[in-house]
Design a protein around this motif. Structure first.
Motif: not given
Length: 752
Positions: A201-228
């Motif tokens: 495995t290439d141990h070079t640092h790689g940031p989180t992909s856009f897809d992961q970030f978008s998924l996390a953001l979607g889950v967070a927004v949904t959670t905040f909406f439901i809690l609200g």
């Protein structure tokens, strides 16, 4: 072994999700116990479990997405991911349910916290197991234990805070603490994870992909909406609860004011069910019956009535339910110590708007009114008897006047025959007894004019001894005690005799079957202020003493009241002591009663003392200083027999009587007779014009004519200004001669 990095943005977002979920869960869990009804409570339980469990899972998932390893693609198993979500929600719901039903018990709190903490840790590691990547995942046991411990501690704290009454600020601080603890549990679990790559495995640092970030953001927004949404629902529910609680409190206060007003109303009120069981009573009703509230609520009113009154009430109550909806009438209820109280009871059937049936009623204590009515009837009866007795006595006096007058004339004409003398004397003595009887009858009728004179109290008692002993019977004994010097009272002798007889009879009744009654007489002096009802001076005191049952303070205080008696039915009218009291007061004295239970009773009649003086004598009155005068007397009486007898007595005395059968005829003779009259002798009770009215007219037109009024009882007007001599019927020739001598002597003593 591989090492990864965290996206700071997503890490921060995961912690915020944990804090928000904690705040929402704490707020929503507080509605579980506040909710009314099982359905509402269950709804808030599910909502709180979704907020807490779902929020923790959302934090976990976002935090997982925040972690990345170089050249490592990660995917997730859907079934395990969903299972981790369900596990978080279920264990959280179970924890909230157990604690909400256990009233905050420590054992339930700890056991539920352990279950909830283990479940949350299980949710974390289940989610980790759902990761799909080209690496082998193992765990450091120490950090696993640390993460589980943090999860359990956070769960216990969350359950304890969820059902505590906390303010807004306290709830925010608790949410921050809970969010940090939950995040700490997750990142401790991540620290326990060890990744071992399967290929190079290439141990070079790689940031989180856009897809992961978008998924996390979607889950967070949904959670905040439901809690609200959940928090908004909680806010509205709390507001509605406050409004409902305010309305409930207002209604409760209104009901309390109504209940207080109902209970404090100064009337005996009650309310009942249609079965007759009382649901509410006023304080005045409790006081009337002398019972506690608990003893009346739930009981029928007829329980507090005598049997006959209870049957009458039940009959009226049944008729009210099926017929006219109203019952009223006079009944009897049982008060303190079983005493009977007369009441006017009324009740009405009411049908409230909300349905059901109620009976509202009240009682009015009419005991005093009925007693007053009974006393009035007794007084009217006594007045009628008195009027009848007085009328009979008056007519009997006229008959006795004729009989005794003619017997006195006959006595002088029977010659020396001793048998005829004895017969006439016997008849004359019977006439005197009849006159004494009429005086007693008039005294009973209260038509006897008081003629106060000097009365030897001891002598009066001695003269009445036979009469008193016959009234008592052979089982009772009278003992008397008098001082050596006579005790003289200024009073009416006949009234004093009646008073003494009343007191002796009362003493006999107090003794029972037998006993001794003491009668004492004494002379006492009252100084200024010694006895408030009496004026300072000398008083003759007649005492009647018995050693019977005595009277308590309540009975003693009412002893003077008319119609008050402690004797049984038909054994007393309650007038005896009141008559004696009235006589003593009218005579300028007082009636004093001293008594106590078991010590007997002493009754004292205080009468003004009389000065020693030579009694009036008809013989001396017309004796040497005023020799017998031959007077022309105008004799007026509407009774022909009495008039004839009086004329013959006057002629026997040497006077020249002229008869008039009415007051009008007498006035005509005074105006038309050529020869003037020396004296007017008139009867009092005559139709058309009384003797007193005649005397006033004659005094105005012929002021020098002496006037004598003959009467059998006190019809003399109290408003008359004339002070005329009274000749009591029936009178003897000696009485007639004395009255004439008195007025002629008074006339002779006038100047000029």
């Amino acid at each position: 072994m591989l090492s990864g990095t965290y996206d700071t943005t997503l890490v921060t977002l995961s912690i915020l999700i944990a804090i928000a979920a904690s705040y929402a869960a704490l707020d929503l869990a507080g509605r579980i116990k506040a909710a009314t009804g099982r359905v509402a409570s269950a709804n808030w339980l599910v909502t709180a479990a979704l907020a807490m469990g779902g929020g923790i899972w959302s934090m976990h998932f976002v935090a997982m997405l925040a972690y990345s390893m170089p050249g490592m693609d990660v995917s997730y198993d859907v079934s395990l991911t969903v299972l981790s979500l369900v596990l978080a929600v279920v264990v959280t719901g179970i924890g909230f349910f157990v604690v909400s039903r256990s009233d905050g018990g420590l054992l339930a709190l700890v056991s539920s916290g352990v279950l909830m903490g283990v479940g949350i840790a299980g949710m974390h590691y289940t989610g980790m197991a759902g990761m799909r990547m080209p690496a082998t995942l193992t765990y450091d046991p120490l950090w696993v234990a640390i993460s589980v411990f943090i999860a359990i501690a956070a769960a216990i704290a969350a359950l304890w805070l969820a059902f505590e009454r906390t303010g807004h600020t306290q709830k925010i601080l608790a949410a921050v603490f809970m969010g940090a603890a939950v995040s700490g549990m997750h990142y401790s679990g991540m620290r326990a994870a060890i990744y071992t790559a399967n290929n190079a495995t290439d141990h070079t640092h790689g940031p989180t992909s856009f897809d992961q970030f978008s998924l996390a953001l979607g889950v967070a927004v949904t959670t905040f909406f439901i809690l609200g949404l959940a928090l908004i629902a909680s806010i509205f529910d709390r507001r509605f609860a406050i409004l409902a609680e305010g309305e409930s409190e207002a209604l409760r206060q209104s009901e309390e004011r109504f209940r207080s007003l109902y209970r404090k109303t100064p009337m005996p009120l009650f309310s009942m069910t249609e079965t007759g069981k009382m649901t509410e009573v006023s304080d005045d009703c409790l006081n009337l019956l002398g019972v506690e509230r608990a003893a009346m609520i739930g009981q029928p009113l007829d329980k507090f009535m005598p049997e006959d009154a209870a049957a009458h009430w039940r009959e009226g109550f049944r008729a009210m339910l099926v017929k006219d909806g109203f019952v009223e009438g006079e009944f009897q209820v049982l008060g303190t110590n079983g005493r009977t109280i007369d009441v006017y009871a009324s009740a009405r059937l009411e049908v409230p708007d909300g349905g059901g049936v109620a009976v509202l009623g009240g009682l009015v204590d009419v005991t005093k009114r009925k007693n007053a009515e009974a006393a009035l009837r007794q007084a009217q009866k006594m007045e009628a008897v008195g009027q009848l007795t007085g009328g009979i006595a008056h007519d009997f006096n006229n008959l006795l006047a004729v009989i005794t007058g003619n017997l006195e004339l006959l006595k002088k004409r029977v010659g020396d025959d001793p048998k005829l003398h004895r017969l006439v004397e016997t008849a004359f003595e019977a006439g005197r007894r009849g006159a004494s009887l009429t005086q007693r009858m008039l005294s009973f009728a209260r038509q006897q004019h008081l003629s106060p004179a000097s009365v030897d109290v001891g002598g009066l008692v001695t003269d009445m001894n036979d009469l008193l002993q016959r009234s008592l019977g052979p089982l009772f004994r009278i003992e008397t005690s008098f001082p050596d010097q006579p005790v003289l009272a200024h009073a009416d002798a006949h009234q004093l005799e009646m008073a003494l007889l009343n007191l002796v009879v009362n003493a006999r009744d107090a003794l029972g079957e037998s006993g001794t009654i003491e009668i004492d007489a004494s002379l006492r002096t009252i100084a200024n202020g010694d006895r408030r009802p009496l004026e300072p001076g000398d008083y003759a005191v007649l005492s009647v003493i018995d050693f019977g049952a005595g009277m308590d303070k309540v009975t003693l205080a009412r002893a003077h009241e008319p119609f008050f008696t402690t004797k049984g039915v038909a054994k007393g009218t309650g007038l005896g002591l009141s008559m004696v009291h009235g006589f003593a007061q009218q005579s300028g004295g007082w009636l004093d009663i001293q008594s106590s239970p078991g010590s007997g009773t002493t009754v004292e009649i205080w009468l003004p003392a009389a000065e020693v003086s030579r009694p009036f004598s008809a013989r001396t009155a017309h004796g040497e200083d005023h020799p017998n005068q031959k007077l022309r007397v105008l004799c007026v009486d509407d009774d022909a027999l009495v008039l004839m007898s009086t004329v013959e007595l006057l002629e026997e005395l040497g006077h020249r009587p002229v008869s008039a059968h009415s007051a009008q005829a007498a006035l005509s003779m005074l105006e038309n007779e050529p020869e003037p009259f020396d004296l007017l002798l008139t009867d009092q009770a005559m139709p058309g014009m009384s003797g007193l009215q005649l005397a006033e007219i004659v005094r105005a037109s012929h002021p020098t004519i002496p006037i004598v009024v003959a009467t059998g009882y006190s019809e003399l007007s109290e408003h008359s200004k004339l002070k005329l001599p009274i000749l009591r019927k029936p009178f003897t020739q000696t009485d007639l001669e004395g009255a004439i001598s008195q007025v002629t002597a008074a006339r002779a003593s006038l100047p000029g």
